[in-house]
Scaffold this motif. Structure first.
Motif, PDB file in Angstrom:
ATOM      1  N   GLN A 203       2.650   1.020  -7.971  1.00 32.92           N
ATOM      2  CA  GLN A 203       1.591   0.540  -7.094  1.00 32.92           C
ATOM      3  C   GLN A 203       1.639   1.229  -5.732  1.00 32.92           C
ATOM      4  OE1 GLN A 203       1.136  -3.029  -4.545  1.00 32.92           O
ATOM      5  NE2 GLN A 203       0.144  -3.934  -6.345  1.00 32.92           N
ATOM      6  N   ARG A 206       0.121   4.640  -6.030  1.00 33.46           N
ATOM      7  CA  ARG A 206      -1.336   4.547  -6.173  1.00 33.46           C
ATOM      8  C   ARG A 206      -1.986   4.235  -4.832  1.00 33.46           C
ATOM      9  NH1 ARG A 206      -1.960   0.664 -11.521  1.00 33.46           N
ATOM     10  NH2 ARG A 206      -1.349   2.168 -13.136  1.00 33.46           N
ATOM     11  N   ARG A 207      -1.434   3.292  -4.093  1.00 32.67           N
ATOM     12  CA  ARG A 207      -2.002   2.933  -2.786  1.00 32.67           C
ATOM     13  C   ARG A 207      -1.961   4.133  -1.826  1.00 32.67           C
ATOM     14  NH1 ARG A 207      -2.553  -2.603  -1.365  1.00 32.67           N
ATOM     15  NH2 ARG A 207      -1.630  -4.122  -2.807  1.00 32.67           N
ATOM     16  N   GLU A 208      -0.831   4.834  -1.809  1.00 30.21           N
ATOM     17  CA  GLU A 208      -0.680   5.975  -0.913  1.00 30.21           C
ATOM     18  C   GLU A 208      -1.692   7.070  -1.265  1.00 30.21           C
ATOM     19  OE1 GLU A 208       2.833   9.086   0.538  1.00 30.21           O
ATOM     20  OE2 GLU A 208       3.084   7.941  -1.307  1.00 30.21           O
ATOM     21  N   GLY A 211      -5.137   6.111  -0.277  1.00 26.50           N
ATOM     22  CA  GLY A 211      -5.301   6.210   1.163  1.00 26.50           C
ATOM     23  C   GLY A 211      -5.756   7.593   1.591  1.00 26.50           C
ATOM     24  N   TYR A 235      -8.698  -0.790  -4.004  1.00 21.35           N
ATOM     25  CA  TYR A 235      -7.698  -1.009  -5.054  1.00 21.35           C
ATOM     26  C   TYR A 235      -7.569  -2.506  -5.284  1.00 21.35           C
ATOM     27  CZ  TYR A 235      -3.444  -0.517  -7.825  1.00 21.35           C
ATOM     28  OH  TYR A 235      -2.517  -0.548  -8.840  1.00 21.35           O
ATOM     29  N   ALA A 237      -5.508  -5.079  -6.404  1.00 14.66           N
ATOM     30  CA  ALA A 237      -4.097  -5.326  -6.709  1.00 14.66           C
ATOM     31  C   ALA A 237      -3.867  -6.784  -7.100  1.00 14.66           C
ATOM     32  CB  ALA A 237      -3.234  -4.970  -5.507  1.00 14.66           C
ATOM     33  N   GLU A 240       0.860  -8.073  -3.391  1.00 12.97           N
ATOM     34  CA  GLU A 240       1.109  -7.286  -2.199  1.00 12.97           C
ATOM     35  C   GLU A 240       2.446  -6.560  -2.353  1.00 12.97           C
ATOM     36  OE1 GLU A 240      -1.044  -6.818   0.380  1.00 12.97           O
ATOM     37  OE2 GLU A 240      -2.384  -7.862  -1.026  1.00 12.97           O
TER      38      GLU A 240
END
Length: 367
Positions: A203, A206-208, A211, A235, A237, A240
């Motif tokens: 995760q 993926r977030r990075e 971004g 995203y 999710a 968190e």
């Protein structure tokens, strides 16, 4: 990265062909079913031996031929030229499968080419990224991350392996005796503990990546639509950062009742919105194509920023269902990198700068 030359022998419906592409735009025109996509697919094979259409070995070899062969010269951003020969053996031949020779080294599996020829491909099947199921959007993210970060593939494979073990434990089957509850709970706790670090890492990556990718895609869409519409990317999710362990504990009993894993990055999604409305429900065919094109161009730019090597762009039937303004913008963007585009519409591309080819019945000619 650039492709300097490509020769094909016995590849799908192409008996023999040689392509010397332009440094930027190369157009392959022709009617449907003539072999345009086959040529584009052959270029994509240089990225690691896989077909973006999922073609099997027997499908890649021309009927009646013992093997298919591709020979290519490429130019890296460093200025170094490389030579590669890739063969696909037909069933029943002495050597089946896909093998590559890189600068004269002994043959290796074609997968060894991964990372040596970066490319981004768009084909009409990618329109499912907007309206299709979530697993396609997760594959889009994970495939890009596997190319950009070698360690990601190992983490992803480990997560999938543990997840399969967990689902096997949770699954109830009349053909298999049920484990005692205490034993099942103990094993489930162990597997969840192993899932957590892999799931958190997946995760986080993926977030990075999003971004970096999302702002580029949003800007691409703004320019493509000439500011008429606004794209939003988010995203979706389930937890968190740092929260996967707590989520797994909270939903343990629910997973036991369901007989399958219900939470983790394999259940998350990527959401697209147009002017605040879900694109999955409201996007037209042209808007879907614009969203995916914006993503693909952003994928290429993100790859260049991360690796320092600008990837080749492969666009199959990209101009369909785009209005004149969007076509004009896309043609402008194609000049910024080496791009291969196929089209049934000769008129839209014959007056552009670049190399123009025609494919007819598997025969390639340069106009």
């Amino acid at each position: 990265m650039r492709l300097l030359a490509l020769s094909l022998e016995n590849y799908r419906n192409i008996a023999s062909a040689r392509l010397v592409p332009g440094p930027e735009l190369t157009v392959i025109c022709g009617n449907n079913g003539q072999g345009k996509t086959n040529l584009l697919e052959a270029v994509w094979l240089l990225t690691g031996g896989k077909s973006f259409r999922g073609g099997k070995d027997a499908e890649l070899v021309r009927r009646g031929a013992p093997y298919a062969a591709l020979e290519a010269r490429t130019l890296a951003g460093s200025g170094k030229e490389n030579e590669v020969r890739l063969t696909v053996g037909a069933a029943g031949e002495a050597r089946t499968g896909r093998y590559a020779v890189w600068n004269g080294t002994p043959p290796k599996r074609a997968s060894s080419l991964a990372g040596s020829f970066p490319a981004v491909v768009f084909d009409p099947g990618h329109l499912s990224l907007v309206k299709g199921p979530p697993d396609g959007r997760r594959r889009f993210l994970d495939a890009a991350l596997c190319q950009l970060y070698p360690g990601y593939l190992a983490i992803y494979r480990r997560y999938v392996r543990i997840l399969q073990q967990k689902n096997s434990l949770l699954r109830r089957s009349p053909a298999r005796p049920e484990r005692p509850l205490r034993e099942k709970l103990d094993l489930l706790e162990v597997l969840n503990e192993e899932l957590v670090p892999c799931g958190e890492e997946i995760q986080a990556r993926r977030r990075e990546y999003l971004g970096l990718l999302a702002p580029m895609a949003v800007e691409n869409y703004r320019a493509l639509s000439r500011g008429a519409e606004q794209l939003g990317i988010g995203y979706e999710a389930q937890f968190e950062p740092g929260g996967l362990a707590g989520l797994l504990a909270a939903r343990r009993d629910e997973e036991l009742r369901a007989g399958q894993s219900l939470c983790g990055p394999h259940r998350e999604d990527l959401a697209f919105r147009l002017d605040g409305q879900p694109a999955r429900s409201f996007a037209s065919q042209g808007q879907q194509r614009s969203v995916v094109l914006s993503l693909k161009m952003a994928e290429a730019d993100a790859s260049a920023r991360i690796t320092g090597e600008r990837p080749v762009l492969l666009l199959d039937d990209v101009l369909s269902e785009l209005d004149e303004g969007r076509r004009a913008y896309l043609l402008t963007r194609m000049r910024e990198r080496q791009t291969f585009v196929t089209s049934c519409d000769d008129a839209a591309l014959l007056h552009t700068d670049g190399v123009i080819c025609r494919m007819e019945g598997g025969v390639l000619t340069t106009l």
